[in-house]
Design a protein around this motif. Sequence first.
Motif, mmCIF file in Angstrom:
data_model
loop_
_atom_site.group_PDB
_atom_site.id
_atom_site.type_symbol
_atom_site.label_atom_id
_atom_site.label_comp_id
_atom_site.label_asym_id
_atom_site.label_seq_id
_atom_site.Cartn_x
_atom_site.Cartn_y
_atom_site.Cartn_z
ATOM 1 N N MET A 1 0.838 -1.186 0.000
ATOM 2 C CA MET A 1 0.000 0.000 0.000
ATOM 3 C C MET A 1 0.882 1.249 0.000
ATOM 4 S SD MET A 1 -2.751 1.359 2.808
ATOM 5 C CE MET A 1 -3.768 -0.109 2.687
ATOM 6 N N PRO A 2 1.026 1.897 -1.146
ATOM 7 C CA PRO A 2 1.756 3.170 -1.182
ATOM 8 C C PRO A 2 0.966 4.223 -0.415
ATOM 9 C CG PRO A 2 1.476 2.229 -3.392
ATOM 10 C CD PRO A 2 0.576 1.480 -2.476
ATOM 11 N N CYS A 3 1.645 4.997 0.411
ATOM 12 C CA CYS A 3 0.969 6.003 1.228
ATOM 13 C C CYS A 3 1.530 7.385 0.953
ATOM 14 C CB CYS A 3 1.139 5.679 2.711
ATOM 15 S SG CYS A 3 0.430 4.101 3.218
ATOM 16 N N LYS B 1 -1.704 -5.015 -4.593
ATOM 17 C CA LYS B 1 -1.417 -3.584 -4.470
ATOM 18 C C LYS B 1 -2.745 -2.842 -4.402
ATOM 19 C CE LYS B 1 -0.645 0.681 -6.471
ATOM 20 N NZ LYS B 1 -1.487 1.494 -7.374
ATOM 21 N N ILE B 2 -2.925 -2.078 -3.337
ATOM 22 C CA ILE B 2 -4.131 -1.288 -3.157
ATOM 23 C C ILE B 2 -3.710 0.104 -2.721
ATOM 24 C CG2 ILE B 2 -4.407 -2.066 -0.759
ATOM 25 C CD1 ILE B 2 -7.458 -1.920 -1.183
ATOM 26 N N ASP B 3 -4.385 1.123 -3.207
ATOM 27 C CA ASP B 3 -4.042 2.491 -2.843
ATOM 28 C C ASP B 3 -4.569 2.827 -1.454
ATOM 29 O OD1 ASP B 3 -2.710 2.864 -5.211
ATOM 30 O OD2 ASP B 3 -4.417 3.791 -6.228
ATOM 31 N N SER B 4 -3.970 3.851 -0.846
ATOM 32 C CA SER B 4 -4.317 4.206 0.537
ATOM 33 C C SER B 4 -5.367 5.299 0.620
ATOM 34 C CB SER B 4 -3.055 4.670 1.276
ATOM 35 O OG SER B 4 -2.515 5.839 0.666
ATOM 36 N N ASP B 5 -5.884 5.762 -0.531
ATOM 37 C CA ASP B 5 -6.815 6.896 -0.516
ATOM 38 C C ASP B 5 -8.278 6.496 -0.398
ATOM 39 O OD1 ASP B 5 -7.245 5.813 -3.009
ATOM 40 O OD2 ASP B 5 -6.517 7.559 -4.129
#
Length: 204
Positions: free
Chosen positions: A1-3, A80-84
């Motif tokens: 998870m990219p933050c 992969k999942i986004d943090s938004d």
Amino acid sequence: MPCFKSSNIAPKVVKDCLKYVDKVICIDDCCPENTGKIIKKEISDPRVVVLFHSRNKGVGGATKTGIKYALSENAEIIIKIDSDGQMSPDLIPELIKPLLEKRAEFTKGNRFRSPDVLIKMPLIRLIGNLGLSFLTKLSTGYWELFDPTNGFIAFSRNTISRIPLMKIDNRYFFETDLLFRLSLSDTLIEEISMQPLYKNEKSS
């Protein structure tokens, strides 16, 4: 998870992901909001790992850091999942199902199967996505994909091990570049239907 700039929603996304996965790896991409520190403060679960970049590397660079860590932990399937908060963790079982059933080697979300999504998606984002999608299809040969730029993805350890990870773009073209590399090895890809949750975030 990219933050990155998601301090208000990222902890909730992490908690929701923990319902379905063995470990959540969060990469704070030199976030000015200190999203990584906030996650560590609010969640004490040992299944949550927070890594920090000393400089911003972009969503692709952050994703690659997470993938390398997951591989070092002998992960069998990596998501992969986004943090938004635009991607629902509740879709994780559906996302990995084709991998578990050996129907596909790589899976990704598709936002365009429902007319409602086209109505709800901000116009500038819709135009940008359609344009990038066409260019991605042209460059990768994956003409059957309706949403090639979607960043909600999952793949097996064996699949990603065939890809020269460090050569993939570090920023917004990460997904497109990854698909191009996958096409070179004839990787079988399957999409799942999803509805993104758009709020007031700015699109680049």
